[in-house]
Scaffold this active site. Structure first.
Site, short mmCIF file in Angstrom:
data_model
loop_
_atom_site.label_atom_id
_atom_site.label_comp_id
_atom_site.label_asym_id
_atom_site.label_seq_id
_atom_site.Cartn_x
_atom_site.Cartn_y
_atom_site.Cartn_z
N GLY A 54 2.37 -0.50 -2.13
CA GLY A 54 3.43 0.00 -1.25
C GLY A 54 2.99 0.88 -0.09
N TYR A 74 3.15 -6.47 -3.85
CA TYR A 74 2.65 -7.61 -4.61
C TYR A 74 2.68 -7.33 -6.11
CZ TYR A 74 -0.15 -11.70 -5.79
OH TYR A 74 -0.59 -12.89 -6.32
N PHE A 87 3.95 -6.10 3.33
CA PHE A 87 3.71 -5.67 1.95
C PHE A 87 2.21 -5.54 1.70
CE2 PHE A 87 3.33 -10.24 1.61
CZ PHE A 87 2.35 -10.44 0.66
N CYS A 88 1.90 -4.81 0.64
CA CYS A 88 0.51 -4.64 0.22
C CYS A 88 0.46 -4.79 -1.30
CB CYS A 88 -0.04 -3.30 0.70
SG CYS A 88 0.86 -1.88 0.05
N GLN A 89 -0.42 -4.07 -1.96
CA GLN A 89 -0.54 -4.15 -3.41
C GLN A 89 0.44 -3.23 -4.12
OE1 GLN A 89 -2.70 -6.35 -4.89
NE2 GLN A 89 -1.86 -5.83 -6.89
#
Length: 136
Positions: free
Chosen positions: A103, A128, A99-101
């Site tokens: 997508g 996130y 995952f990231c901030q």
């Protein structure tokens, strides 16, 4: 072909390309992620920058920025353990969740891991941002 300003492909075409890429990548929803985490059946990889992850992350996530991920996943197990203080994921492991901030980097990371043979790689598309908005 739809064209945007200055003859470039329009936003719709760019979005449809991202949508096609996401369709080919296994994803995990927030309720499923919660369930997997509660059961201890997921490994989380936060692929944002170290600065972003230091400001907050999903509990239990290992931060490996997407720019370093390929090298990390290609390390031998001992080097990975020495650098990250955790066991390196195995190719056959299930529920390796990236995952990231927002997508995009999570999607890239999942595709990269799949390309290296990690069959259980999945993308938390809500990222996130969703985790924060919905209280984890």
């Amino acid at each position: 072909m739809l064209r945007g300003p200055r003859g470039r492909p329009g936003a719709f075409l760019q979005f449809s390309g991202v949508a096609r890429a996401m369709a080919a990548v296994p994803t995990v929803s927030l309720p499923e992620l919660r369930s997997l985490l509660a059961a201890g059946r997921a490994r989380l990889f936060d692929v944002r920058s170290r600065e972003e992850a230091a400001a907050g992350t999903i509990p239990g996530a290992l931060n490996i920025p997407v720019s370093e991920l390929e090298g990390a996943l290609q390390m031998d197990a001992a080097a990975f353990q020495a650098l990250y203080s955790v066991e390196k994921p195995k190719l056959e492991d299930e529920n390796l969740i990236f995952f990231c901030q927002m997508g995009k980097r999570g999607l890239q990371a999942t595709q990269l891991a799949q390309g290296l043979g990690y069959r259980g790689a999945r993308n938390y598309a809500g990222a996130y941002t969703e985790w924060l908005q919905k209280g984890g």
